[in-house]
Scaffold this motif. Structure first.
Motif, PDB file in Angstrom:
ATOM      1  N   TRP A   1     -38.758  85.541 -74.886  1.00  0.00           N
ATOM      2  CA  TRP A   1     -37.355  85.884 -74.672  1.00  0.00           C
ATOM      3  C   TRP A   1     -36.495  85.406 -75.837  1.00  0.00           C
ATOM      4  CZ3 TRP A   1     -34.727  89.369 -72.521  1.00  0.00           C
ATOM      5  CH2 TRP A   1     -33.353  89.235 -72.281  1.00  0.00           C
ATOM      6  N   ALA A   2     -36.910  84.335 -76.519  1.00  0.00           N
ATOM      7  CA  ALA A   2     -36.143  83.815 -77.650  1.00  0.00           C
ATOM      8  C   ALA A   2     -35.996  84.854 -78.755  1.00  0.00           C
ATOM      9  CB  ALA A   2     -36.817  82.558 -78.206  1.00  0.00           C
ATOM     10  N   THR A   3     -36.988  85.727 -78.891  1.00  0.00           N
ATOM     11  CA  THR A   3     -36.887  86.790 -79.895  1.00  0.00           C
ATOM     12  C   THR A   3     -36.381  88.101 -79.289  1.00  0.00           C
ATOM     13  OG1 THR A   3     -38.070  88.064 -81.578  1.00  0.00           O
ATOM     14  CG2 THR A   3     -39.341  87.407 -79.652  1.00  0.00           C
ATOM     15  N   HIS A   4     -36.809  88.410 -78.063  1.00  0.00           N
ATOM     16  CA  HIS A   4     -36.462  89.702 -77.473  1.00  0.00           C
ATOM     17  C   HIS A   4     -35.024  89.742 -76.956  1.00  0.00           C
ATOM     18  CE1 HIS A   4     -37.321  93.633 -75.935  1.00  0.00           C
ATOM     19  NE2 HIS A   4     -37.060  93.297 -74.680  1.00  0.00           N
ATOM     20  N   THR A   5     -34.429  88.587 -76.743  1.00  0.00           N
ATOM     21  CA  THR A   5     -33.038  88.543 -76.269  1.00  0.00           C
ATOM     22  C   THR A   5     -32.087  89.216 -77.256  1.00  0.00           C
ATOM     23  OG1 THR A   5     -31.276  87.094 -75.471  1.00  0.00           O
ATOM     24  CG2 THR A   5     -32.576  86.268 -77.307  1.00  0.00           C
TER      25      THR A   5
ATOM     26  N   ALA B   1     -31.251 100.677 -80.085  1.00  0.00           N
ATOM     27  CA  ALA B   1     -32.709 100.816 -80.103  1.00  0.00           C
ATOM     28  C   ALA B   1     -33.321 100.099 -81.294  1.00  0.00           C
ATOM     29  CB  ALA B   1     -33.093 102.295 -80.128  1.00  0.00           C
ATOM     30  N   TYR B   2     -32.540  99.922 -82.347  1.00  0.00           N
ATOM     31  CA  TYR B   2     -33.054  99.308 -83.578  1.00  0.00           C
ATOM     32  C   TYR B   2     -32.548  97.881 -83.766  1.00  0.00           C
ATOM     33  CZ  TYR B   2     -34.571 104.033 -84.345  1.00  0.00           C
ATOM     34  OH  TYR B   2     -35.176 105.249 -84.177  1.00  0.00           O
ATOM     35  N   ARG B   3     -32.151  97.284 -82.689  1.00  0.00           N
ATOM     36  CA  ARG B   3     -31.694  95.888 -82.691  1.00  0.00           C
ATOM     37  C   ARG B   3     -32.908  95.013 -82.384  1.00  0.00           C
ATOM     38  NH1 ARG B   3     -26.156  94.093 -81.341  1.00  0.00           N
ATOM     39  NH2 ARG B   3     -26.131  91.962 -80.564  1.00  0.00           N
ATOM     40  N   PHE B   4     -33.502  94.417 -83.416  1.00  0.00           N
ATOM     41  CA  PHE B   4     -34.762  93.676 -83.272  1.00  0.00           C
ATOM     42  C   PHE B   4     -34.568  92.177 -83.458  1.00  0.00           C
ATOM     43  CE2 PHE B   4     -36.402  97.896 -84.479  1.00  0.00           C
ATOM     44  CZ  PHE B   4     -37.359  98.070 -83.496  1.00  0.00           C
ATOM     45  N   GLY B   5     -35.490  91.408 -82.864  1.00  0.00           N
ATOM     46  CA  GLY B   5     -35.532  89.968 -83.047  1.00  0.00           C
ATOM     47  C   GLY B   5     -36.565  89.587 -84.096  1.00  0.00           C
TER      48      GLY B   5
ATOM     49  N   ILE C   1     -26.511  90.122 -71.923  1.00  0.00           N
ATOM     50  CA  ILE C   1     -27.347  89.054 -71.383  1.00  0.00           C
ATOM     51  C   ILE C   1     -26.496  88.107 -70.545  1.00  0.00           C
ATOM     52  CG2 ILE C   1     -29.163  89.125 -73.139  1.00  0.00           C
ATOM     53  CD1 ILE C   1     -27.684  87.068 -74.742  1.00  0.00           C
ATOM     54  N   SER C   2     -27.164  87.269 -69.750  1.00  0.00           N
ATOM     55  CA  SER C   2     -26.443  86.401 -68.816  1.00  0.00           C
ATOM     56  C   SER C   2     -25.539  85.392 -69.528  1.00  0.00           C
ATOM     57  CB  SER C   2     -27.431  85.664 -67.903  1.00  0.00           C
ATOM     58  OG  SER C   2     -28.357  84.915 -68.667  1.00  0.00           O
ATOM     59  N   GLU C   3     -25.953  84.989 -70.752  1.00  0.00           N
ATOM     60  CA  GLU C   3     -25.112  84.131 -71.582  1.00  0.00           C
ATOM     61  C   GLU C   3     -24.635  84.972 -72.765  1.00  0.00           C
ATOM     62  OE1 GLU C   3     -26.726  80.230 -72.544  1.00  0.00           O
ATOM     63  OE2 GLU C   3     -28.243  80.536 -70.998  1.00  0.00           O
ATOM     64  N   PRO C   4     -23.495  85.664 -72.634  1.00  0.00           N
ATOM     65  CA  PRO C   4     -23.050  86.606 -73.669  1.00  0.00           C
ATOM     66  C   PRO C   4     -22.988  85.985 -75.063  1.00  0.00           C
ATOM     67  CG  PRO C   4     -21.680  86.775 -71.710  1.00  0.00           C
ATOM     68  CD  PRO C   4     -22.551  85.577 -71.510  1.00  0.00           C
ATOM     69  N   LEU C   5     -23.340  86.814 -76.044  1.00  0.00           N
ATOM     70  CA  LEU C   5     -23.349  86.347 -77.429  1.00  0.00           C
ATOM     71  C   LEU C   5     -21.933  86.340 -78.010  1.00  0.00           C
ATOM     72  CD1 LEU C   5     -24.939  85.516 -79.947  1.00  0.00           C
ATOM     73  CD2 LEU C   5     -25.318  87.940 -80.421  1.00  0.00           C
ATOM     74  N   ASN C   6     -21.158  87.370 -77.703  1.00  0.00           N
ATOM     75  CA  ASN C   6     -19.767  87.489 -78.175  1.00  0.00           C
ATOM     76  C   ASN C   6     -19.656  87.358 -79.692  1.00  0.00           C
ATOM     77  OD1 ASN C   6     -18.785  87.740 -75.500  1.00  0.00           O
ATOM     78  ND2 ASN C   6     -18.770  85.522 -75.253  1.00  0.00           N
ATOM     79  N   SER C   7     -20.527  88.082 -80.391  1.00  0.00           N
ATOM     80  CA  SER C   7     -20.484  88.054 -81.855  1.00  0.00           C
ATOM     81  C   SER C   7     -21.097  89.337 -82.404  1.00  0.00           C
ATOM     82  CB  SER C   7     -21.247  86.842 -82.392  1.00  0.00           C
ATOM     83  OG  SER C   7     -21.296  86.871 -83.808  1.00  0.00           O
TER      84      SER C   7
ATOM     85  N   PHE D   1     -30.580  85.674 -85.144  1.00  0.00           N
ATOM     86  CA  PHE D   1     -31.224  84.375 -84.930  1.00  0.00           C
ATOM     87  C   PHE D   1     -30.757  83.643 -83.676  1.00  0.00           C
ATOM     88  CE2 PHE D   1     -31.778  84.872 -89.584  1.00  0.00           C
ATOM     89  CZ  PHE D   1     -33.162  84.717 -89.650  1.00  0.00           C
ATOM     90  N   HIS D   2     -29.826  84.224 -82.892  1.00  0.00           N
ATOM     91  CA  HIS D   2     -29.239  83.442 -81.800  1.00  0.00           C
ATOM     92  C   HIS D   2     -30.272  83.032 -80.752  1.00  0.00           C
ATOM     93  CE1 HIS D   2     -29.202  87.118 -79.280  1.00  0.00           C
ATOM     94  NE2 HIS D   2     -29.106  86.290 -78.277  1.00  0.00           N
ATOM     95  N   GLY D   3     -31.272  83.883 -80.484  1.00  0.00           N
ATOM     96  CA  GLY D   3     -32.283  83.536 -79.488  1.00  0.00           C
ATOM     97  C   GLY D   3     -33.124  82.350 -79.916  1.00  0.00           C
ATOM     98  N   ILE D   4     -33.507  82.349 -81.198  1.00  0.00           N
ATOM     99  CA  ILE D   4     -34.311  81.246 -81.741  1.00  0.00           C
ATOM    100  C   ILE D   4     -33.504  79.961 -81.775  1.00  0.00           C
ATOM    101  CG2 ILE D   4     -35.532  80.403 -83.787  1.00  0.00           C
ATOM    102  CD1 ILE D   4     -37.019  82.629 -82.366  1.00  0.00           C
ATOM    103  N   THR D   5     -32.223  80.038 -82.182  1.00  0.00           N
ATOM    104  CA  THR D   5     -31.398  78.824 -82.256  1.00  0.00           C
ATOM    105  C   THR D   5     -31.125  78.259 -80.863  1.00  0.00           C
ATOM    106  OG1 THR D   5     -29.396  80.200 -82.340  1.00  0.00           O
ATOM    107  CG2 THR D   5     -30.314  79.467 -84.431  1.00  0.00           C
ATOM    108  N   ARG D   6     -30.906  79.136 -79.881  1.00  0.00           N
ATOM    109  CA  ARG D   6     -30.706  78.662 -78.507  1.00  0.00           C
ATOM    110  C   ARG D   6     -31.978  78.019 -77.962  1.00  0.00           C
ATOM    111  NH1 ARG D   6     -27.145  83.416 -75.396  1.00  0.00           N
ATOM    112  NH2 ARG D   6     -25.179  83.004 -76.479  1.00  0.00           N
ATOM    113  N   PHE D   7     -33.123  78.616 -78.290  1.00  0.00           N
ATOM    114  CA  PHE D   7     -34.385  78.057 -77.829  1.00  0.00           C
ATOM    115  C   PHE D   7     -34.628  76.693 -78.480  1.00  0.00           C
ATOM    116  CE2 PHE D   7     -39.026  77.515 -78.165  1.00  0.00           C
ATOM    117  CZ  PHE D   7     -39.372  77.634 -76.829  1.00  0.00           C
TER     118      PHE D   7
END
Length: 316
Positions: free
Chosen positions: A149-153, A166-170, A270-276, A284-290
């Motif tokens: 989920w850290a990458t797929h988020t 569709a082209y938003r990748f982790g 997502i449940s914790e919105p990125l707002n950016s 990188f937000h998923g990796i940094t949050r993890f």
């Protein structure tokens, strides 16, 4: 569904898919197809689809945003961020070694546990169905373990839903499929056919990222993944969490207990919105949050469990 039952059902499904071409290819005496012809077909459906489907649909979506008076700076910057994450993803693929991946596929083919299958329409269709089911499994895994989920988020973090999403990748999105596709090569399928089939599944999924198409006729909605089903998958509504993992065939979700139909209006994100819309933060937000969770978690064992436990797991 319990993990044991999921594993048993998955093995049975894979065995059924693989058994068809192995049992019927010689019996039916199908014509062997030229590899260059197959490569050309996949080139039309995979590579060129961005020209005759993705870009035209995205332009129509932009016109629709204008008509609905929804087109704003946030949507434009979000779309730009999506494209930038695509190029960042491709760069990481090359750093990891796209040639290494191809070599892994080829190397695995030397250790096939079943006879090598010839290139014919039966093996091509069977390979696409197999690639689609393996996509379901790896997609489900990426939702259900912390590091996945850290990458797929990243893919789910956009509050919008259009072709650019569709082209938003982790960063690690290309790694997880290898755990499923490399063993699949050992089942007798041509490694390049399997790779092309996996790309075909991804291409099919890309065209589902639209609000223009509502619900399709019931037989299609029952068998195939559709924009309606995939909107549910991108929903942050609690009843839509971890639903509709399918690539092409929604029947996998129906069979394995992860299907939900589109009823309540979907709230994307997502449940914790990125707002950016900063592409670096998006990527990188998923990796940094993890990493932050990893630092805050006490105990070596608990830190290790964060990698494989569900994303919302916390130590007791």
């Amino acid at each position: 569904m319990s993990k044991t039952r999921l594993i048993v059902y998955s093995i049975a499904i894979i065995a059924s898919i693989v058994a068809v071409p192995h049992a019927l290819t010689d019996y039916l005496e199908l014509k062997i197809l030229d590899s260059e012809y197959i490569e050309y077909l996949f080139y039309i459906f995979n590579d060129l689809s961005i020209v005759y489907i993705i870009i035209p649909f995205f332009i129509i979506e932009l016109i629709r945003y204008v008509y609905q008076k929804r087109l704003n700076k946030d949507i434009i910057l979000d779309s730009i961020a999506n494209v930038i994450t695509l190029y960042a993803f491709i760069t990481i693929e090359y750093i990891l070694g796209i040639l290494l991946v191809i070599k892994l596929y080829s190397y695995a083919s030397y250790f096939t546990i079943l006879p090598e299958l010839p290139l014919n329409w039966l093996t091509i269709i069977s390979c696409i169905v197999l690639a689609d089911f393996l996509y379901y499994l790896e997609h489900r895994l990426m939702h259900r373990i912390g590091i996945g989920w850290a990458t797929h988020t990243v893919h789910h973090s956009s509050p919008h839903f259009n072709m650019s999403v569709a082209y938003r990748f982790g960063p690690l999105d290309s790694v997880f499929p290898l755990f499923f596709s490399i063993p699949a090569v050992m089942l007798g399928f041509n490694p390049f056919l399997l790779l092309a089939s996996e790309i075909f599944v991804q291409t099919f999924q890309a065209i589902l990222h639209t609000e223009i198409i509502k619900k399709l006729p019931k037989p299609i909605e029952y068998i195939f993944n559709t924009p309606s089903h995939h909107r549910v998958h991108h929903g942050s509504n609690p009843q839509y969490w971890d639903k509709n993992y399918a690539g092409i065939f929604i029947i996998w979700d129906r069979m394995l207990g992860t299907f939900a139909s589109e009823k309540e209006t979907v709230v994307y994100g997502i449940s914790e919105p990125l707002n950016s819309v900063n592409p670096i933060k998006v990527f990188f937000h998923g990796i940094t949050r993890f990493y932050k969770r990893l630092k805050e978690t006490k105990g070596v064992m608990n830190k290790l469990l964060l990698f494989v436990k569900p994303p919302d797991w916390t130590p007791k």
